[in-house]
Design an enzyme around this catalytic site. Structure first.
Site, PDB file in Angstrom:
ATOM      1  N   HIS A  81       0.798  -1.225   0.000  1.00 46.67           N
ATOM      2  CA  HIS A  81       0.000   0.000   0.000  1.00 46.67           C
ATOM      3  C   HIS A  81       0.833   1.279   0.000  1.00 46.67           C
ATOM      4  O   HIS A  81       0.337   2.310  -0.435  1.00 46.67           O
ATOM      5  CB  HIS A  81      -0.974   0.009   1.190  1.00 46.67           C
ATOM      6  CG  HIS A  81      -2.162  -0.891   0.966  1.00 46.67           C
ATOM      7  ND1 HIS A  81      -2.027  -2.238   0.721  1.00 46.67           N
ATOM      8  CD2 HIS A  81      -3.490  -0.644   0.941  1.00 46.67           C
ATOM      9  CE1 HIS A  81      -3.229  -2.767   0.557  1.00 46.67           C
ATOM     10  NE2 HIS A  81      -4.134  -1.832   0.689  1.00 46.67           N
TER      11      HIS A  81
ATOM     12  N   HIS B  76      -0.336   3.524  -2.781  1.00 49.02           N
ATOM     13  CA  HIS B  76      -0.962   4.830  -2.564  1.00 49.02           C
ATOM     14  C   HIS B  76      -0.245   5.915  -3.342  1.00 49.02           C
ATOM     15  O   HIS B  76      -0.875   6.826  -3.880  1.00 49.02           O
ATOM     16  CB  HIS B  76      -0.940   5.192  -1.073  1.00 49.02           C
ATOM     17  CG  HIS B  76      -2.004   4.498  -0.280  1.00 49.02           C
ATOM     18  ND1 HIS B  76      -1.893   4.261   1.067  1.00 49.02           N
ATOM     19  CD2 HIS B  76      -3.196   3.992  -0.652  1.00 49.02           C
ATOM     20  CE1 HIS B  76      -2.975   3.630   1.492  1.00 49.02           C
ATOM     21  NE2 HIS B  76      -3.778   3.443   0.461  1.00 49.02           N
TER      22      HIS B  76
END
Ligand SMILES: NC(=O)c1ccc[n+]([C@@H]2O[C@H](COP(=O)([O-])OP(=O)(O)OC[C@H]3O[C@@H](n4cnc5c(N)ncnc54)[C@H](O)[C@@H]3O)[C@@H](O)[C@H]2O)c1
Length: 354
Positions: free
Chosen positions: A241, A245
């Protein structure tokens, strides 16, 4: 049908998983001790794709489709409708949909009359293996995603993989990256079944999906039980992530689905782990191979590395000025590393966008 009991200090969730259990929704709700009145929150598109007979004529309200509907404005409208329908403290909100419906309906349920019960009926793969469990609710703010929200545990989660039959291909694939994530962080058997069953997975074989969804939810439930409010342990769920992101942010949250960005992020994290001598390069290749087998991901070659690095340093996982990466030490186990050099991050991003 299999059941996972998630017992927490604040509340407990009963999670039931099985192909073909959705028609039993009224009975499952009753068994959980929820008496109603009930209100279903969904989206027009889902109601037109999915059999609504198990909803027993309960009132239904819809929210608009898409990430852009995840706003305080949508929650306010929902609260207006809930109050106009005279919902009481014994009412139950049934969130029928993907992560957007689950997050918005769960948030509204947590606010209404200081909190009414919520049942999650996830209809996307991402929602079935991730967002429906754990109690995180919320909406986006122009400053960033998911910045306003609450923890509100669902009383019941009903995950029926046959509901995924109508899911658009790209949405389905986006959820598969999250399934693979569980394999890398905690479950080597899940990872191997994924690898060997990729053709059946592509064909949405309900039996295999049942197994994968169940194993994924079992991991999510265990991690959440050990760490309800996102301390260190729950952060392992963020494997892939940090870079993911950054990719989403650099793409302006358009064109690339969250799961696809996590797919890139997991490949990146594995390469960093190889660079740091934590795993052999063949393990890194095995992880990347399983991710690639899911299908093509959108091209990210036009993304700007400086923007991605900027976004990483503003990530929620930054503590004491250090970025904490979740990195594999083998398939089935990850660790948090605060000591990833900038040069490793930069070279990995350069490789990823190539
Ligand atoms: N609360 C959490 O812990 C958590 C965790 C991960 C992600 N999320 C959130 O989840 C959201 C993404 O969720 P998502 O990927 O499920 O997307 P989504 O909810 O936007 O659903 C994707 C699309 O599929 C449609 N759809 C859903 N089910 C369908 C079905 N069975 N058949 C046909 N169409 C269907 C929806 O109408 C929508 O157009 C993000 O906002 C993210 O922040 C929350």
């Amino acid at each position: 049908m299999r059941t996972i009991q998630l017992k927490l200090r604040s509340a407990s969730s009963r999670i039931v998983v099985g192909p073909g259990i959705y028609p039993e929704l009224p009975g499952l709700i009753e068994d959980t001790g929820l008496t109603g009145p009930f209100l279903v929150v969904s989206q027009q598109r889902i109601l037109s794709e999915i059999d609504t007979r198990p909803l027993r004529g309960w009132p239904v309200v819809t929210i608009p489709d898409g990430e852009r509907a995840k706003t305080l404005g949508t929650v306010r409208k929902l609260l207006d409708q809930m109050l106009e329908l005279k919902m009481t403290r014994s009412s139950t909100v049934i969130a029928l949909g993907g992560g957007v419906v689950g997050d918005v309906a769960g948030f509204a349920a947590s606010l209404l009359l200081r909190g009414v019960a919520v049942v999650q009926v996830p209809t996307t793969l991402l929602a079935q293996v991730d967002s429906s469990v754990g109690g995180k609710t919320g909406v986006n703010h122009r400053v960033g995603k998911n910045l306003i929200g609450t923890f509100h545990q669902p009383r019941l989660v009903v995950a029926d993989p046959t509901l995924l039959d109508t899911l658009p291909e790209r949405e389905y694939r986006s959820g598969l990256y999250e399934v693979l994530k569980y394999g890398v962080i905690r479950d080597a058997t899940l990872f191997s079944r994924f690898e060997s069953g990729i053709d059946r997975i592509r064909a949405r074989d309900a039996g295999l999906l049942d197994e994968l969804v169940y194993r994924s939810l079992r991991i999510k439930a265990r991690v959440v039980a050990a760490d309800e409010k996102e301390g260190d342990l729950r952060r392992i769920l963020n494997f892939g992530h940090t870079l993911g992101h950054a990719i989403e942010a650099a793409a302006g949250y358009r064109r690339i689905r969250h799961g696809e960005a996590v797919g890139y992020g997991m490949i990146g994290a594995s390469r960093i782990a190889v660079r740091m001598g934590m795993i052999e390069s063949n393990v890194g290749r095995r992880i990347a191979g399983a991710i690639d087998a899911i299908g093509p991901r959108p091209d990210i070659s036009m993304l700007d590395i400086a923007t991605m690095i900027e976004s990483i340093t503003h990530d929620k996982k930054v503590r004491d000025g250090r970025v904490h990466f979740v990195l594999p030490e083998k398939i089935g186990s990850v660790v948090m590393r605060p000591d990833v050099g900038r040069n490793h991050v930069r070279s990995t991003l350069r490789e990823l966008i190539r």
